[in-house]
Design a protein around this motif. Structure first.
Motif, PDB file in Angstrom:
ATOM      1  N   GLU A 185      14.841 -32.818  -3.160  1.00  0.00           N
ATOM      2  CA  GLU A 185      13.357 -32.449  -3.751  1.00  0.00           C
ATOM      3  C   GLU A 185      12.263 -33.097  -3.180  1.00  0.00           C
ATOM      4  O   GLU A 185      11.037 -32.694  -3.115  1.00  0.00           O
ATOM      5  CB  GLU A 185      13.549 -32.639  -5.180  1.00  0.00           C
ATOM      6  CG  GLU A 185      14.679 -31.892  -5.910  1.00  0.00           C
ATOM      7  CD  GLU A 185      14.483 -30.315  -6.056  1.00  0.00           C
ATOM      8  OE1 GLU A 185      13.226 -30.028  -5.786  1.00  0.00           O
ATOM      9  OE2 GLU A 185      15.701 -29.531  -6.089  1.00  0.00           O
ATOM     10  N   TYR A 233       5.826 -29.811   1.673  1.00  0.00           N
ATOM     11  CA  TYR A 233       4.854 -28.834   1.171  1.00  0.00           C
ATOM     12  C   TYR A 233       3.472 -29.619   1.405  1.00  0.00           C
ATOM     13  O   TYR A 233       2.474 -28.751   1.393  1.00  0.00           O
ATOM     14  CB  TYR A 233       5.246 -28.428  -0.122  1.00  0.00           C
ATOM     15  CG  TYR A 233       6.184 -27.419  -0.483  1.00  0.00           C
ATOM     16  CD1 TYR A 233       6.525 -26.745   0.748  1.00  0.00           C
ATOM     17  CD2 TYR A 233       7.241 -27.396  -1.245  1.00  0.00           C
ATOM     18  CE1 TYR A 233       7.723 -25.851   0.850  1.00  0.00           C
ATOM     19  CE2 TYR A 233       8.322 -26.588  -1.244  1.00  0.00           C
ATOM     20  CZ  TYR A 233       8.636 -25.641  -0.176  1.00  0.00           C
ATOM     21  OH  TYR A 233       9.696 -24.833  -0.219  1.00  0.00           O
ATOM     22  N   GLN A 242       2.560 -26.973  -5.207  1.00  0.00           N
ATOM     23  CA  GLN A 242       4.002 -26.818  -4.776  1.00  0.00           C
ATOM     24  C   GLN A 242       4.467 -28.220  -4.746  1.00  0.00           C
ATOM     25  O   GLN A 242       5.697 -28.493  -5.061  1.00  0.00           O
ATOM     26  CB  GLN A 242       4.134 -26.099  -3.582  1.00  0.00           C
ATOM     27  CG  GLN A 242       5.496 -25.447  -3.409  1.00  0.00           C
ATOM     28  CD  GLN A 242       6.083 -24.525  -4.533  1.00  0.00           C
ATOM     29  OE1 GLN A 242       4.979 -23.891  -5.414  1.00  0.00           O
ATOM     30  NE2 GLN A 242       7.377 -24.293  -4.531  1.00  0.00           N
ATOM     31  N   GLU A 251       7.469 -29.987  -6.773  1.00  0.00           N
ATOM     32  CA  GLU A 251       8.922 -30.381  -6.145  1.00  0.00           C
ATOM     33  C   GLU A 251       9.075 -31.981  -6.540  1.00  0.00           C
ATOM     34  O   GLU A 251      10.338 -32.596  -6.686  1.00  0.00           O
ATOM     35  CB  GLU A 251       8.670 -30.522  -4.612  1.00  0.00           C
ATOM     36  CG  GLU A 251       8.711 -29.207  -4.142  1.00  0.00           C
ATOM     37  CD  GLU A 251       9.767 -28.247  -4.594  1.00  0.00           C
ATOM     38  OE1 GLU A 251      10.599 -28.575  -5.043  1.00  0.00           O
ATOM     39  OE2 GLU A 251       9.919 -26.926  -4.465  1.00  0.00           O
ATOM     40  N   HIS A 286      10.583 -31.949  -9.714  1.00  0.00           N
ATOM     41  CA  HIS A 286      11.834 -31.537  -9.690  1.00  0.00           C
ATOM     42  C   HIS A 286      12.890 -33.009  -9.524  1.00  0.00           C
ATOM     43  O   HIS A 286      13.924 -32.924 -10.225  1.00  0.00           O
ATOM     44  CB  HIS A 286      12.297 -30.598  -8.696  1.00  0.00           C
ATOM     45  CG  HIS A 286      11.483 -29.136  -8.989  1.00  0.00           C
ATOM     46  ND1 HIS A 286      11.358 -28.252  -7.988  1.00  0.00           N
ATOM     47  CD2 HIS A 286      10.669 -28.779 -10.061  1.00  0.00           C
ATOM     48  CE1 HIS A 286      10.640 -27.368  -8.416  1.00  0.00           C
ATOM     49  NE2 HIS A 286      10.452 -27.570  -9.760  1.00  0.00           N
ATOM     50  N   GLU A 298      13.246 -22.707   0.347  1.00  0.00           N
ATOM     51  CA  GLU A 298      13.480 -22.529  -0.836  1.00  0.00           C
ATOM     52  C   GLU A 298      15.046 -21.951  -0.864  1.00  0.00           C
ATOM     53  O   GLU A 298      15.963 -22.148  -1.621  1.00  0.00           O
ATOM     54  CB  GLU A 298      12.662 -21.546  -1.578  1.00  0.00           C
ATOM     55  CG  GLU A 298      11.450 -22.263  -1.801  1.00  0.00           C
ATOM     56  CD  GLU A 298      11.673 -23.599  -2.761  1.00  0.00           C
ATOM     57  OE1 GLU A 298      12.479 -23.652  -3.603  1.00  0.00           O
ATOM     58  OE2 GLU A 298      10.795 -24.459  -2.535  1.00  0.00           O
ATOM     59  N   ILE A 337      17.374 -24.701  -0.749  1.00  0.00           N
ATOM     60  CA  ILE A 337      17.215 -25.538  -1.935  1.00  0.00           C
ATOM     61  C   ILE A 337      18.336 -24.831  -2.771  1.00  0.00           C
ATOM     62  O   ILE A 337      18.990 -25.184  -3.678  1.00  0.00           O
ATOM     63  CB  ILE A 337      16.080 -25.609  -2.440  1.00  0.00           C
ATOM     64  CG1 ILE A 337      15.233 -26.757  -1.519  1.00  0.00           C
ATOM     65  CG2 ILE A 337      16.159 -26.350  -4.008  1.00  0.00           C
ATOM     66  CD1 ILE A 337      15.630 -28.083  -1.392  1.00  0.00           C
ATOM     67  N   TYR A 357      17.630 -25.253 -13.198  1.00  0.00           N
ATOM     68  CA  TYR A 357      17.215 -25.444 -11.608  1.00  0.00           C
ATOM     69  C   TYR A 357      17.486 -24.054 -11.196  1.00  0.00           C
ATOM     70  O   TYR A 357      16.889 -23.440 -10.259  1.00  0.00           O
ATOM     71  CB  TYR A 357      17.832 -26.337 -10.963  1.00  0.00           C
ATOM     72  CG  TYR A 357      17.218 -27.788 -11.043  1.00  0.00           C
ATOM     73  CD1 TYR A 357      16.142 -28.172 -10.283  1.00  0.00           C
ATOM     74  CD2 TYR A 357      17.615 -28.456 -12.077  1.00  0.00           C
ATOM     75  CE1 TYR A 357      15.642 -29.253 -10.258  1.00  0.00           C
ATOM     76  CE2 TYR A 357      16.858 -29.800 -12.450  1.00  0.00           C
ATOM     77  CZ  TYR A 357      16.006 -30.251 -11.338  1.00  0.00           C
ATOM     78  OH  TYR A 357      15.608 -31.658 -11.690  1.00  0.00           O
ATOM     79  N   GLN A 366      14.491 -21.678  -9.118  1.00  0.00           N
ATOM     80  CA  GLN A 366      14.892 -21.138  -7.952  1.00  0.00           C
ATOM     81  C   GLN A 366      14.607 -19.749  -7.687  1.00  0.00           C
ATOM     82  O   GLN A 366      14.106 -19.186  -6.619  1.00  0.00           O
ATOM     83  CB  GLN A 366      16.521 -21.544  -7.408  1.00  0.00           C
ATOM     84  CG  GLN A 366      16.553 -22.934  -6.966  1.00  0.00           C
ATOM     85  CD  GLN A 366      15.288 -23.365  -6.039  1.00  0.00           C
ATOM     86  OE1 GLN A 366      14.562 -24.281  -6.475  1.00  0.00           O
ATOM     87  NE2 GLN A 366      15.186 -22.826  -4.813  1.00  0.00           N
ATOM     88  N   GLU A 423      11.006 -19.550  -7.595  1.00  0.00           N
ATOM     89  CA  GLU A 423      10.281 -20.187  -6.190  1.00  0.00           C
ATOM     90  C   GLU A 423      10.464 -19.170  -5.004  1.00  0.00           C
ATOM     91  O   GLU A 423       9.686 -19.165  -4.272  1.00  0.00           O
ATOM     92  CB  GLU A 423      11.309 -21.449  -6.030  1.00  0.00           C
ATOM     93  CG  GLU A 423      11.140 -22.580  -6.990  1.00  0.00           C
ATOM     94  CD  GLU A 423       9.999 -23.677  -6.873  1.00  0.00           C
ATOM     95  OE1 GLU A 423      10.129 -24.435  -6.057  1.00  0.00           O
ATOM     96  OE2 GLU A 423       8.773 -23.187  -7.243  1.00  0.00           O
TER      97      GLU A 423
END
Ligand code: OFO
Length: 170
Positions: free
Chosen positions: A17, A24, A46, A50, A53, A94, A97, A123, A127, A130
């Motif tokens: 993360e 980003y 963004q 993150e 997160h 993404e 992730i 999460y 996602q 995202e």
């Protein structure tokens, strides 16, 4: 207290993360240097999300009495081949992730760790959003084609994004 396999995997995800945030931020600088302030704003926010997160995982580990083991964050890419290339790289990242989160859920299931399994549901939902966000920008870029006016409008649109701090961290 979490089982070591679970806490190691969650610690690894903190690094993922934070790397996402770094990546980003690098993309934000790239857009800013191109004069695309709206795209730069979108990527900067963004990056902030993150970091949130990562902090959510950080706080979860601590709430479980587990250790936080911060590792080195790898250097992100600095240059891309234009706007579309950056957003494609965002979507690709993404998707990576999403795979990481799915792997974490698999571990929680394997260890019958219900609390972590529940924690990770946030999460999973995030996602979906995202990936959708990145796909939406890509679709718009496709429609825009070579129109400078339309690109200007999209940049203006992305400049509207505002950062909303999370209400709770864990
Ligand atoms: Fe962009 O993803 Fe975090 O979790």
């Amino acid at each position: 207290m979490l089982k070591s396999k679970m806490s190691e995997a969650l610690n690894k995800q903190i690094n993922e993360e934070l790397y996402s945030s770094y990546l980003y931020l690098s993309m934000s600088a790239y857009f800013d240097n191109m004069g695309l302030k709206g795209f730069a704003n979108w990527m900067r926010i963004q990056a902030m999300e993150e970091r949130d997160h990562a902090m959510k995982l950080f706080d979860y580990l601590l709430s479980q009495g587990s250790e936080v083991d911060l590792k080195e964050i790898k250097e992100p890419q600095h240059k891309w081949n234009g706007i579309k290339d950056v957003i494609e790289a965002t979507l690709e990242h993404e998707q990576h992730i999403t795979q990481c989160i799915n792997d974490l859920v698999d571990i929680a299931e394997e260890l019958k760790d219900r609390a972590t399994y529940n924690f990770l549901q946030w999460y999973i939902d995030e996602q979906v959003e995202e990936e959708e966000n990145a796909r939406e920008i890509l679709d718009k870029l496709e429609l825009i084609g070579d129109s400078k006016d339309a690109l200007f409008m999209l940049d203006k649109d992305l400049a509207q994004r505002v950062y909303t701090p999370p209400i709770t961290q864990a």
